[in-house]
Design a protein around this motif. Structure first.
Motif, PDB file in Angstrom:
ATOM      1  N   ILE A   1      -1.845  -2.099   6.779  1.00  0.00           N
ATOM      2  CA  ILE A   1      -1.021  -0.894   6.863  1.00  0.00           C
ATOM      3  C   ILE A   1      -1.367  -0.002   5.671  1.00  0.00           C
ATOM      4  N   PHE A   2      -1.676   1.264   5.941  1.00  0.00           N
ATOM      5  CA  PHE A   2      -2.062   2.205   4.894  1.00  0.00           C
ATOM      6  C   PHE A   2      -0.933   3.146   4.462  1.00  0.00           C
ATOM      7  N   ASN A   3      -0.086   3.549   5.402  1.00  0.00           N
ATOM      8  CA  ASN A   3       0.933   4.538   5.071  1.00  0.00           C
ATOM      9  C   ASN A   3       2.204   4.281   5.873  1.00  0.00           C
ATOM     10  N   VAL A   4       3.330   4.537   5.239  1.00  0.00           N
ATOM     11  CA  VAL A   4       4.620   4.417   5.910  1.00  0.00           C
ATOM     12  C   VAL A   4       5.500   5.584   5.482  1.00  0.00           C
ATOM     13  N   LEU A   5       6.200   6.178   6.450  1.00  0.00           N
ATOM     14  CA  LEU A   5       7.157   7.249   6.197  1.00  0.00           C
ATOM     15  C   LEU A   5       8.464   6.882   6.875  1.00  0.00           C
ATOM     16  N   SER A   6       9.560   7.351   6.305  1.00  0.00           N
ATOM     17  CA  SER A   6      10.862   7.073   6.905  1.00  0.00           C
ATOM     18  C   SER A   6      11.687   8.349   6.947  1.00  0.00           C
TER      19      SER A   6
ATOM     20  N   ARG B   1       0.811  -1.212   0.000  1.00  0.00           N
ATOM     21  CA  ARG B   1       0.000   0.000   0.000  1.00  0.00           C
ATOM     22  C   ARG B   1       0.855   1.277   0.000  1.00  0.00           C
ATOM     23  N   SER B   2       2.085   1.202   0.538  1.00  0.00           N
ATOM     24  CA  SER B   2       2.867   2.424   0.700  1.00  0.00           C
ATOM     25  C   SER B   2       4.360   2.141   0.550  1.00  0.00           C
ATOM     26  N   ILE B   3       5.074   3.087  -0.079  1.00  0.00           N
ATOM     27  CA  ILE B   3       6.524   3.004  -0.263  1.00  0.00           C
ATOM     28  C   ILE B   3       7.144   4.344   0.106  1.00  0.00           C
ATOM     29  N   ASP B   4       8.265   4.292   0.816  1.00  0.00           N
ATOM     30  CA  ASP B   4       9.048   5.506   1.038  1.00  0.00           C
ATOM     31  C   ASP B   4      10.524   5.193   0.838  1.00  0.00           C
ATOM     32  N   TYR B   5      11.323   6.230   0.651  1.00  0.00           N
ATOM     33  CA  TYR B   5      12.743   6.081   0.314  1.00  0.00           C
ATOM     34  C   TYR B   5      13.585   6.877   1.310  1.00  0.00           C
ATOM     35  N   VAL B   6      14.688   6.268   1.769  1.00  0.00           N
ATOM     36  CA  VAL B   6      15.628   6.981   2.631  1.00  0.00           C
ATOM     37  C   VAL B   6      17.014   6.351   2.489  1.00  0.00           C
ATOM     38  N   ASN B   7      18.018   7.171   2.181  1.00  0.00           N
ATOM     39  CA  ASN B   7      19.428   6.760   2.214  1.00  0.00           C
ATOM     40  C   ASN B   7      19.697   5.429   1.516  1.00  0.00           C
ATOM     41  N   LYS B   8      19.292   5.320   0.248  1.00  0.00           N
ATOM     42  CA  LYS B   8      19.510   4.123  -0.570  1.00  0.00           C
ATOM     43  C   LYS B   8      18.775   2.895  -0.040  1.00  0.00           C
ATOM     44  N   LYS B   9      17.694   3.140   0.705  1.00  0.00           N
ATOM     45  CA  LYS B   9      16.818   2.067   1.163  1.00  0.00           C
ATOM     46  C   LYS B   9      15.378   2.472   0.881  1.00  0.00           C
ATOM     47  N   ILE B  10      14.533   1.489   0.601  1.00  0.00           N
ATOM     48  CA  ILE B  10      13.104   1.766   0.555  1.00  0.00           C
ATOM     49  C   ILE B  10      12.422   1.002   1.685  1.00  0.00           C
ATOM     50  N   VAL B  11      11.342   1.586   2.182  1.00  0.00           N
ATOM     51  CA  VAL B  11      10.536   0.989   3.240  1.00  0.00           C
ATOM     52  C   VAL B  11       9.142   0.784   2.689  1.00  0.00           C
ATOM     53  N   THR B  12       8.587  -0.394   2.884  1.00  0.00           N
ATOM     54  CA  THR B  12       7.268  -0.718   2.345  1.00  0.00           C
ATOM     55  C   THR B  12       6.331  -1.180   3.454  1.00  0.00           C
TER      56      THR B  12
END
Length: 474
Positions: A441-446, A401-412
């Motif tokens: 899970i609806f949203n993820v932020l990193s 449902r959600s993807i975020d990006y931080v420091n050459k990593k993605i979080v899902t």
């Protein structure tokens, strides 16, 4: 003798054993009865966690004198000898005396090509090397070379007195991102599902809910510092904060998008025109707002006047997510299983990308790559300029449902109730957090130090990798 050095930085960061990188560390999260805190347990603790599994960037050396190149291997030999070897000058080899006779500036240049462990050991061999190895400027250079996500201040920040401590903390932080060592807690206060999240600043989080409210949280203290009601008459489905932290945009099931000013969080104007839920919103080139909707359209608005400039039509199902790409383009992901790249100035669809077999729910664009996820549980990586899928990552058992990006990593975040962290360079899943959410899970932020996630539950989960590490740059 004069030495001329040219320092060349190679790209990349930490490296780990390939076999370890291929097996994620599984973390189970068990909420405590207070509803605010949780304990975590690693389910495969055999994975190594010492700092020896880290190696810094390979700093390449180019010297105008071949004599300088001959110093480095001999200099390395010093730290391999016990400090008792140097208790008497008569026992000190000539090459060692020659090296120690070099000016501190030259010694510092040589130290720059050693790793953290070697410099630490070398600092214990004699008082002169202790001084050079603890030089603040040396560790400032180490910090910004080995942790490239940290932007060095220009000029150097005079308030930072101990770059060695900063380096050590970021080394520990990087280790925690590989081993899953986190402090876990929950933010409670919403009365229904929490659909969306947005960072207003490093420690201030904004959340939107099915209860039709926005809440502002001070994350370090788990405190709700403000609740905003009565602006939207429906569920708040999306939040986007502009990169300059001056504007917040929220979209709702009431078919409208509201613009808010920061830091006051005052409503500026309302954008009306969609015929169904506003599912995502973004700012392009600081003067154009783009919204996407369940009515299958994207719409472009003037930020200053709120006037609708054009509609972009082409999807045959809900347009669930968007990402700005450069100065005048946006990419959209739809329930029709396609991704489209648009020119917002002309409304033209530049390219359509196919590869997912089922509908799409999320996209994230960073470092020249587009990441997409949806009902098929796969993450696809796209070259945005060619439209080719360059990699596919597997691991989730439900819709992403959600993807975020931080420091050459993605979080899902997924409907399978797990959060996963992926290495974008290898495609390997590094971490898998489970049991923290009891439903979708609806949203993820990193960020560099935290992962926050929300879903069908009324609370927000905070995974804090930087707990107890002070100071940190991010």
């Amino acid at each position: 003798m004069t030495y001329s050095l040219s320092l060349i930085f190679s790209s990349g960061g930490y490296s780990t054993d390939k076999h370890q990188a291929a097996i994620p560390t599984y973390i189970t999260i068990s909420p405590r009865k207070d509803g605010i805190t949780a304990k975590t347990k690693r389910l495969n603790p055999q994975r190594r966690s010492s700092t020896s599994s880290f190696s810094p960037l390979k700093r390449k050396l180019k010297a105008s004198s071949s004599n300088f190149s001959s110093i480095l291997p001999k200099f390395r030999a010093i730290e391999r000898r016990p400090s008792s070897t140097y208790s008497s000058d008569t026992l000190m080899p000539d090459i060692t005396r020659s090296i120690l006779a070099l000016p501190n500036e030259i010694l510092s240049c040589v130290l720059y090509y050693l790793d953290y462990t070697s410099v630490h050991k070398l600092s214990r061999t004699c008082s002169k090397l202790y001084t050079v190895c603890h030089d603040n400027e040396l560790w400032r250079r180490f910090l910004f070379a080995d942790f490239q996500a940290i932007t060095p201040p220009t000029p150097a920040d005079p308030t930072i007195k101990d770059y060695l401590k900063l380096y050590q903390n970021h080394l520990k932080l990087g280790q925690r991102w590989l081993t899953g060592k986190v402090n876990t807690r929950f933010l409670q206060g919403h009365e229904d599902s929490v659909y969306c999240l947005g960072w207003i600043s490093k420690d201030i989080l904004l959340s939107g809910s099915r209860d039709k409210t926005l809440k502002m949280w001070h994350v370090p203290t788990n405190t709700c510092i403000r609740t905003i009601e009565n602006e939207h008459s429906g569920s708040i489905l999306c939040i986007r904060v502009d990169q300059k932290n001056q504007l917040v945009m929220t979209g709702s099931s009431d078919t409208t998008c509201t613009l808010w000013s920061l830091p006051q969080m005052q409503p500026i104007m309302k954008l009306t025109g969609h015929r169904h839920n506003v599912l995502d919103v973004c700012l392009v080139n600081q003067n154009r707002i783009v919204t996407s909707s369940r009515d299958h359209t994207l719409r472009v608005w003037d930020r200053e006047t709120g006037l609708e400039l054009r509609q972009m039509v082409g999807h045959t199902a809900s347009v669930n997510a968007m990402e700005p790409v450069g100065r005048n383009r946006v990419v959209s992901a739809s329930g029709d299983s396609s991704i489209k790249l648009w020119d917002i100035d002309t409304g033209e669809c530049i390219r359509t990308m196919h590869g997912h077999k089922l509908g799409l729910a999320c996209v994230k664009y960073s470092d020249g790559r587009l990441y997409s996820g949806g009902l098929d549980g796969k993450i696809k990586v796209w070259d945005i300029e060619t439209g080719e899928c360059v990699h596919t990552m597997f691991g989730h058992a439900g819709m992403i449902r959600s993807i975020d990006y931080v420091n050459k990593k993605i979080v899902t975040g997924s409907y399978d109730r797990t959060l996963k962290v992926w290495d974008t360079e290898t495609g390997a899943c590094i971490l898998s957090f489970q049991s923290g959410h009891s439903n979708w899970i609806f949203n993820v932020l990193s960020s560099g130090t935290r992962i926050v996630s929300s879903g069908q539950e009324k609370r927000i989960m905070v995974l804090d990798f930087g707990s107890g590490l002070t100071p940190l740059c991010n």
